[in-house]
Design a protein around this motif. Structure first.
Motif, short mmCIF file in Angstrom:
data_model
loop_
_atom_site.label_atom_id
_atom_site.label_comp_id
_atom_site.label_asym_id
_atom_site.label_seq_id
_atom_site.Cartn_x
_atom_site.Cartn_y
_atom_site.Cartn_z
N THR A 146 0.81 -1.22 0.00
CA THR A 146 0.00 0.00 0.00
C THR A 146 0.84 1.27 0.00
N PRO A 191 -3.96 2.07 -3.67
CA PRO A 191 -5.08 1.16 -3.93
C PRO A 191 -6.27 1.82 -4.60
N ILE A 245 -7.90 0.50 -8.09
CA ILE A 245 -9.33 0.24 -8.30
C ILE A 245 -9.83 0.98 -9.54
N LEU A 276 -15.61 -3.89 -8.98
CA LEU A 276 -15.03 -4.19 -7.67
C LEU A 276 -16.06 -4.94 -6.84
N ASP A 320 -15.11 -6.83 -3.73
CA ASP A 320 -14.83 -6.81 -2.30
C ASP A 320 -13.36 -6.49 -2.07
N TYR A 321 -13.04 -6.17 -0.83
CA TYR A 321 -11.65 -6.01 -0.41
C TYR A 321 -11.50 -6.72 0.92
N SER A 322 -10.26 -7.05 1.27
CA SER A 322 -10.01 -7.78 2.51
C SER A 322 -8.94 -7.08 3.34
N PHE A 360 -2.85 -4.10 0.20
CA PHE A 360 -4.27 -4.13 -0.15
C PHE A 360 -4.58 -5.43 -0.88
N THR A 361 -5.78 -5.92 -0.67
CA THR A 361 -6.22 -7.19 -1.27
C THR A 361 -7.58 -6.94 -1.90
N LEU A 362 -7.62 -6.88 -3.23
CA LEU A 362 -8.81 -6.47 -3.96
C LEU A 362 -9.34 -7.59 -4.84
#
Length: 240
Positions: free
Chosen positions: A171, A188, A192, A202, A204-206, A232-234
């Motif tokens: 990030t 991030p 996106i 998009l 979700d994100y975690s 970031f996890t997208l």
């Protein structure tokens, strides 16, 4: 009769899908303990959380998956054996090292290289259109703007409708200009925006890789940051 059988069919389908997911999770656990992995690779499991990350992306053992820029094969060594029997793993971009050192051995003998083995982004095409998932781990920051456009478009083209695109990277602060310390980080919000411009939605994100004590100030290779960088996890999806 139709009202009776429809719930039964739906329940059966749900059970089958759940079983496939459980079996894949078990396969990943087995791969994590494999002797083909080095001690250094295994030491990163706790930080990278591959089982949870792949579950978030919805990866299952019967899927066709493309991994971009596999590097030394950290994720390849997990995905290849888990997908070998019922799924398929493809690799692209920067694959020469793995081609020479790993892909001639079992259980990697069914892995297929597509697109560019080097880093040729001009007219990039993976020559696929039925993938269930495209994944890239800590590589998005390596591409310049035109390369990112090329990669995102090629990923979109290679996926079947409803297929997913999973992106993990270090990030960078939103709208922060590139400097000597953040070159291996990426914004991030910009990621996106760029992926959506390729046609993705998009989903979700975690927070799996959220690190509260990473100030986002220093190079990810520094001793004070390495292994503890915020990532970031997208999860994106190609519309059906």
């Amino acid at each position: 009769m139709r009202k009776i059988f429809l719930p039964l069919i739906m329940a059966s389908t749900l059970c089958s899908t759940t079983l496939i997911a459980v079996e894949f999770s078990q396969s990943i656990k087995q791969a994590m303990s494999s002797d083909i992995r080095t001690d250094n690779e295994k030491a990163r499991d706790r930080n990278r959380q591959p089982e949870a990350t792949l579950a978030f992306f919805g990866i299952k053992g019967d899927m066709k998956v493309l991994e971009l820029v596999p590097g030394g094969g950290w994720y390849t060594k997990l995905l290849a054996p888990a997908l070998r029997d019922n799924g398929k793993l493809y690799l692209s971009l920067g694959t020469k090292r793995l081609k020479e050192s790993l892909l001639t051995k079992s259980p990697f003998d069914k892995v297929e290289l597509v697109g560019s083995e080097a880093y040729d982004f001009e007219n990039l095409d993976f020559n696929l259109n039925d993938l269930d998932a495209v994944l890239t781990f800590r590589n998005y920051h390596n591409f310049d703007e035109n390369e990112r456009i090329s990669v995102n478009k090629a990923a979109y083209k290679a996926l079947k409708p409803g297929g997913v695109y999973g992106v993990v990277d270090h990030t960078r602060r939103h709208m922060q200009k590139k400097n000597d310390e953040n070159g291996r980080r990426f914004d991030p919000v910009l990621a996106i925006k760029e992926v959506q411009q390729a046609g993705f939605v998009l989903v979700d994100y975690s927070n799996l890789h959220y690190k509260i004590d990473d100030e986002l100030r220093f190079e990810v290779g520094r001793k004070t940051v390495r292994g503890n960088s915020d990532r970031f996890t997208l999860l994106f999806k190609k519309p059906e």
